[in-house]
Design a protein around this motif. Structure first.
Motif, PDB file in Angstrom:
ATOM      1  N   THR A   1     -25.447  -6.952 -39.214  1.00 50.97           N
ATOM      2  CA  THR A   1     -25.606  -6.015 -38.153  1.00 50.97           C
ATOM      3  C   THR A   1     -24.547  -5.452 -37.280  1.00 50.97           C
ATOM      4  N   VAL A   2     -23.299  -5.991 -37.384  1.00 51.77           N
ATOM      5  CA  VAL A   2     -22.047  -5.181 -37.106  1.00 51.77           C
ATOM      6  C   VAL A   2     -21.692  -4.162 -37.737  1.00 51.77           C
ATOM      7  N   TRP A   3     -21.903  -4.207 -39.199  1.00 48.80           N
ATOM      8  CA  TRP A   3     -21.893  -3.291 -40.129  1.00 48.80           C
ATOM      9  C   TRP A   3     -22.582  -1.868 -39.920  1.00 48.80           C
ATOM     10  N   ARG A   4     -24.020  -2.193 -39.627  1.00 48.32           N
ATOM     11  CA  ARG A   4     -25.020  -1.236 -39.231  1.00 48.32           C
ATOM     12  C   ARG A   4     -24.551  -0.530 -38.099  1.00 48.32           C
ATOM     13  N   SER A   5     -24.434  -1.345 -37.028  1.00 44.68           N
ATOM     14  CA  SER A   5     -23.971  -0.615 -35.600  1.00 44.68           C
ATOM     15  C   SER A   5     -22.926   0.220 -35.687  1.00 44.68           C
ATOM     16  N   SER A   6     -22.028  -0.129 -36.643  1.00 43.70           N
ATOM     17  CA  SER A   6     -20.533   0.336 -36.397  1.00 43.70           C
ATOM     18  C   SER A   6     -20.801   1.919 -37.205  1.00 43.70           C
ATOM     19  N   VAL A   7     -21.642   1.733 -38.393  1.00 46.64           N
ATOM     20  CA  VAL A   7     -21.771   3.033 -39.183  1.00 46.64           C
ATOM     21  C   VAL A   7     -22.768   3.976 -38.205  1.00 46.64           C
ATOM     22  N   ILE A   8     -23.631   3.428 -37.739  1.00 45.92           N
ATOM     23  CA  ILE A   8     -24.759   4.429 -37.099  1.00 45.92           C
ATOM     24  C   ILE A   8     -24.027   4.822 -35.748  1.00 45.92           C
TER      25      ILE A   8
END
Length: 73
Positions: free
Chosen positions: A31-38
């Protein structure tokens, strides 16, 4: 140059965001990875679009400062 460039880049950024959603590595931090990239893609797009549109349609018209006052208008 046209306003269609902004829409074209929006489509590319949207596709990259969708790809980031599905290609995010599985694990505790997914979730952190997705949020950061998006969020990074979205904010970079906004900064680019605002700068591009400000140059495409400037609010203030440039004025020459090397002219005598009677010829400035």
């Amino acid at each position: 140059m046209s306003g269609w460039t902004v829409i074209g880049v929006l489509v590319v950024v949207s596709l990259a965001s969708i790809a980031a959603w599905y290609l995010a590595p599985k694990g505790d931090n997914q979730t952190v990875w997705r949020s950061s990239v998006i969020l990074t893609l979205a904010m970079c797009y906004l900064m680019w679009a605002i700068t591009y549109l400000a140059q495409l349609h400037p609010l203030a018209q440039p004025r020459r400062s090397d002219l005598r006052p009677e010829y400035a208008e």
